[in-house]
Design a protein around this motif. Structure first.
Motif, PDB file in Angstrom:
ATOM      1  N   HIS A 177       0.833  -1.201   0.000  1.00  0.00           N
ATOM      2  CA  HIS A 177       0.000   0.000   0.000  1.00  0.00           C
ATOM      3  C   HIS A 177       0.867   1.249   0.000  1.00  0.00           C
ATOM      4  CE1 HIS A 177      -3.548  -2.400   0.666  1.00  0.00           C
ATOM      5  NE2 HIS A 177      -2.929  -3.005   1.652  1.00  0.00           N
ATOM      6  N   THR A 178       2.057   1.125   0.624  1.00  0.00           N
ATOM      7  CA  THR A 178       2.947   2.263   0.769  1.00  0.00           C
ATOM      8  C   THR A 178       4.383   1.828   0.529  1.00  0.00           C
ATOM      9  OG1 THR A 178       1.493   3.214   2.456  1.00  0.00           O
ATOM     10  CG2 THR A 178       3.728   4.094   2.347  1.00  0.00           C
ATOM     11  N   VAL A 179       5.120   2.686  -0.162  1.00  0.00           N
ATOM     12  CA  VAL A 179       6.560   2.495  -0.298  1.00  0.00           C
ATOM     13  C   VAL A 179       7.203   3.810   0.141  1.00  0.00           C
ATOM     14  CG1 VAL A 179       6.613   3.145  -2.749  1.00  0.00           C
ATOM     15  CG2 VAL A 179       8.453   1.778  -1.816  1.00  0.00           C
ATOM     16  N   THR A 180       8.264   3.677   0.917  1.00  0.00           N
ATOM     17  CA  THR A 180       8.963   4.845   1.441  1.00  0.00           C
ATOM     18  C   THR A 180      10.365   4.883   0.862  1.00  0.00           C
ATOM     19  OG1 THR A 180       7.728   4.682   3.503  1.00  0.00           O
ATOM     20  CG2 THR A 180       9.734   6.019   3.551  1.00  0.00           C
ATOM     21  N   LEU A 181      10.745   6.037   0.344  1.00  0.00           N
ATOM     22  CA  LEU A 181      12.115   6.262  -0.099  1.00  0.00           C
ATOM     23  C   LEU A 181      12.742   7.224   0.902  1.00  0.00           C
ATOM     24  CD1 LEU A 181      13.588   6.487  -3.529  1.00  0.00           C
ATOM     25  CD2 LEU A 181      14.228   8.251  -1.886  1.00  0.00           C
ATOM     26  N   ARG A 182      13.864   6.790   1.474  1.00  0.00           N
ATOM     27  CA  ARG A 182      14.511   7.542   2.542  1.00  0.00           C
ATOM     28  C   ARG A 182      15.992   7.702   2.205  1.00  0.00           C
ATOM     29  NH1 ARG A 182      13.032   3.911   6.125  1.00  0.00           N
ATOM     30  NH2 ARG A 182      11.059   4.908   6.545  1.00  0.00           N
ATOM     31  N   THR A 183      16.562   8.842   2.551  1.00  0.00           N
ATOM     32  CA  THR A 183      18.004   9.036   2.383  1.00  0.00           C
ATOM     33  C   THR A 183      18.612   9.475   3.710  1.00  0.00           C
ATOM     34  OG1 THR A 183      17.789  11.363   1.734  1.00  0.00           O
ATOM     35  CG2 THR A 183      17.781   9.724  -0.048  1.00  0.00           C
ATOM     36  N   ALA A 184      19.882   9.167   3.880  1.00  0.00           N
ATOM     37  CA  ALA A 184      20.610   9.564   5.086  1.00  0.00           C
ATOM     38  C   ALA A 184      22.109   9.448   4.808  1.00  0.00           C
ATOM     39  CB  ALA A 184      20.232   8.664   6.266  1.00  0.00           C
ATOM     40  N   VAL A 185      22.878  10.113   5.632  1.00  0.00           N
ATOM     41  CA  VAL A 185      24.328   9.938   5.623  1.00  0.00           C
ATOM     42  C   VAL A 185      24.665   9.102   6.851  1.00  0.00           C
ATOM     43  CG1 VAL A 185      26.560  11.109   5.783  1.00  0.00           C
ATOM     44  CG2 VAL A 185      24.708  12.146   4.476  1.00  0.00           C
ATOM     45  N   ARG A 186      25.545   8.129   6.683  1.00  0.00           N
ATOM     46  CA  ARG A 186      25.921   7.270   7.804  1.00  0.00           C
ATOM     47  C   ARG A 186      27.410   6.971   7.767  1.00  0.00           C
ATOM     48  NH1 ARG A 186      26.436   1.981   6.314  1.00  0.00           N
ATOM     49  NH2 ARG A 186      26.090   1.239   8.414  1.00  0.00           N
ATOM     50  N   ARG A 187      27.942   6.635   8.911  1.00  0.00           N
ATOM     51  CA  ARG A 187      29.353   6.248   9.035  1.00  0.00           C
ATOM     52  C   ARG A 187      29.390   4.795   9.492  1.00  0.00           C
ATOM     53  NH1 ARG A 187      33.303  10.366  11.500  1.00  0.00           N
ATOM     54  NH2 ARG A 187      33.254  10.942   9.318  1.00  0.00           N
ATOM     55  N   ASP A 188      30.191   3.976   8.807  1.00  0.00           N
ATOM     56  CA  ASP A 188      30.275   2.569   9.190  1.00  0.00           C
ATOM     57  C   ASP A 188      31.311   2.374  10.301  1.00  0.00           C
ATOM     58  OD1 ASP A 188      32.794   2.495   7.958  1.00  0.00           O
ATOM     59  OD2 ASP A 188      32.088   1.424   6.187  1.00  0.00           O
ATOM     60  N   GLU A 189      31.463   1.137  10.723  1.00  0.00           N
ATOM     61  CA  GLU A 189      32.365   0.793  11.826  1.00  0.00           C
ATOM     62  C   GLU A 189      33.814   1.141  11.518  1.00  0.00           C
ATOM     63  OE1 GLU A 189      30.689  -1.903  10.043  1.00  0.00           O
ATOM     64  OE2 GLU A 189      28.905  -1.196  11.076  1.00  0.00           O
ATOM     65  N   ALA A 190      34.169   1.142  10.241  1.00  0.00           N
ATOM     66  CA  ALA A 190      35.550   1.444   9.835  1.00  0.00           C
ATOM     67  C   ALA A 190      35.783   2.949   9.678  1.00  0.00           C
ATOM     68  CB  ALA A 190      35.875   0.723   8.529  1.00  0.00           C
ATOM     69  N   GLY A 191      34.751   3.755   9.926  1.00  0.00           N
ATOM     70  CA  GLY A 191      34.897   5.206   9.824  1.00  0.00           C
ATOM     71  C   GLY A 191      34.686   5.763   8.434  1.00  0.00           C
ATOM     72  N   HIS A 192      34.156   4.944   7.497  1.00  0.00           N
ATOM     73  CA  HIS A 192      33.872   5.417   6.148  1.00  0.00           C
ATOM     74  C   HIS A 192      32.467   6.017   6.093  1.00  0.00           C
ATOM     75  CE1 HIS A 192      36.909   2.162   5.425  1.00  0.00           C
ATOM     76  NE2 HIS A 192      37.473   3.201   4.842  1.00  0.00           N
ATOM     77  N   ASP A 193      32.351   7.111   5.372  1.00  0.00           N
ATOM     78  CA  ASP A 193      31.059   7.785   5.235  1.00  0.00           C
ATOM     79  C   ASP A 193      30.338   7.303   3.978  1.00  0.00           C
ATOM     80  OD1 ASP A 193      31.285   9.372   7.548  1.00  0.00           O
ATOM     81  OD2 ASP A 193      32.577  10.780   6.490  1.00  0.00           O
ATOM     82  N   TRP A 194      29.041   7.090   4.131  1.00  0.00           N
ATOM     83  CA  TRP A 194      28.192   6.568   3.065  1.00  0.00           C
ATOM     84  C   TRP A 194      26.917   7.389   2.980  1.00  0.00           C
ATOM     85  CZ3 TRP A 194      30.011   2.329   0.352  1.00  0.00           C
ATOM     86  CH2 TRP A 194      31.058   1.633   0.925  1.00  0.00           C
ATOM     87  N   VAL A 195      26.359   7.435   1.792  1.00  0.00           N
ATOM     88  CA  VAL A 195      25.005   7.929   1.599  1.00  0.00           C
ATOM     89  C   VAL A 195      24.137   6.690   1.452  1.00  0.00           C
ATOM     90  CG1 VAL A 195      23.452   9.106   0.010  1.00  0.00           C
ATOM     91  CG2 VAL A 195      25.665  10.110   0.545  1.00  0.00           C
ATOM     92  N   ARG A 196      23.092   6.622   2.243  1.00  0.00           N
ATOM     93  CA  ARG A 196      22.195   5.463   2.184  1.00  0.00           C
ATOM     94  C   ARG A 196      20.869   5.878   1.564  1.00  0.00           C
ATOM     95  NH1 ARG A 196      21.383   1.080   6.806  1.00  0.00           N
ATOM     96  NH2 ARG A 196      23.173   0.279   5.673  1.00  0.00           N
ATOM     97  N   VAL A 197      20.441   5.083   0.586  1.00  0.00           N
ATOM     98  CA  VAL A 197      19.116   5.227  -0.008  1.00  0.00           C
ATOM     99  C   VAL A 197      18.360   3.955   0.361  1.00  0.00           C
ATOM    100  CG1 VAL A 197      17.787   5.478  -2.141  1.00  0.00           C
ATOM    101  CG2 VAL A 197      20.048   6.561  -1.944  1.00  0.00           C
TER     102      VAL A 197
END
Length: 176
Positions: A97-117
């Protein structure tokens, strides 16, 4: 179509998908100035009506994102194809019925920065391992291959109550 096995409705659906794909390629060639949100907005514009006609509500929960220095036309097309495939799968298979598209910036355990979709639906879900064992897992392999070509990662969780596809893209320029 050439063999005459599709009815009119199936041909119309196939033609709409071909047009969406062509528009996606054209959109990927537009300068986006390394702006992932602008790129995703073009996809929202292209697919929003189709989702609405299918009775699926699109929730848009995007956060401001920094520019992705590596996001050129070729990479943009890969990102668009991943998100389009995830949304198309919701329309075709999820019964959502619903689909959500979300974005965020996150840092992993190794300290690398990612954009998450994240593309998340409230549909019936499925068993990814069973789908792959039955020979129906090509789409998931293709999604992961596209993500890897961008030096990114793709995760999928699915079960009763829905499916979540998470695409992590490197914030810094990808290095070979």
């Amino acid at each position: 179509v050439e063999q005459g096995r599709l009815d009119t409705a199936a041909v119309a659906t196939l033609l709409r998908e071909c047009m969406d794909d062509l528009k996606l390629v054209i959109d990927s060639m537009e300068p986006v100035d390394h702006d992932l949100l602008a790129l995703l907005a073009s996809l929202r514009y292209r697919l929003g009506r189709r989702m609405e006609q299918s009775g699926v509500r699109l929730r848009w929960e995007v956060a401001d994102l920094p520019p992705l220095p590596w996001l050129d036309a070729s990479a943009a097309l890969q990102v668009l194809r991943i998100v389009q495939e995830a949304l198309t799968n919701v329309l075709k298979h999820a019964g959502a019925h619903t689909v959500t598209l979300r974005t965020a910036v996150r840092r992993d355990e190794a300290g690398h920065d990612w954009v998450r979709v994240t593309i998340e639906d409230d549909g019936r879900g499925f068993d990814p391992a069973a789908a792959q064992a039955a020979g129906k897992g090509r789409g998931l392999r293709n999604l992961r291959g596209r993500a890897e070509s961008l030096r990114g990662r793709l995760e999928l969780d699915s079960g009763p109550g829905g499916t979540a596809v998470r695409l992590d893209l490197p914030l810094a320029a990808a290095t070979p």
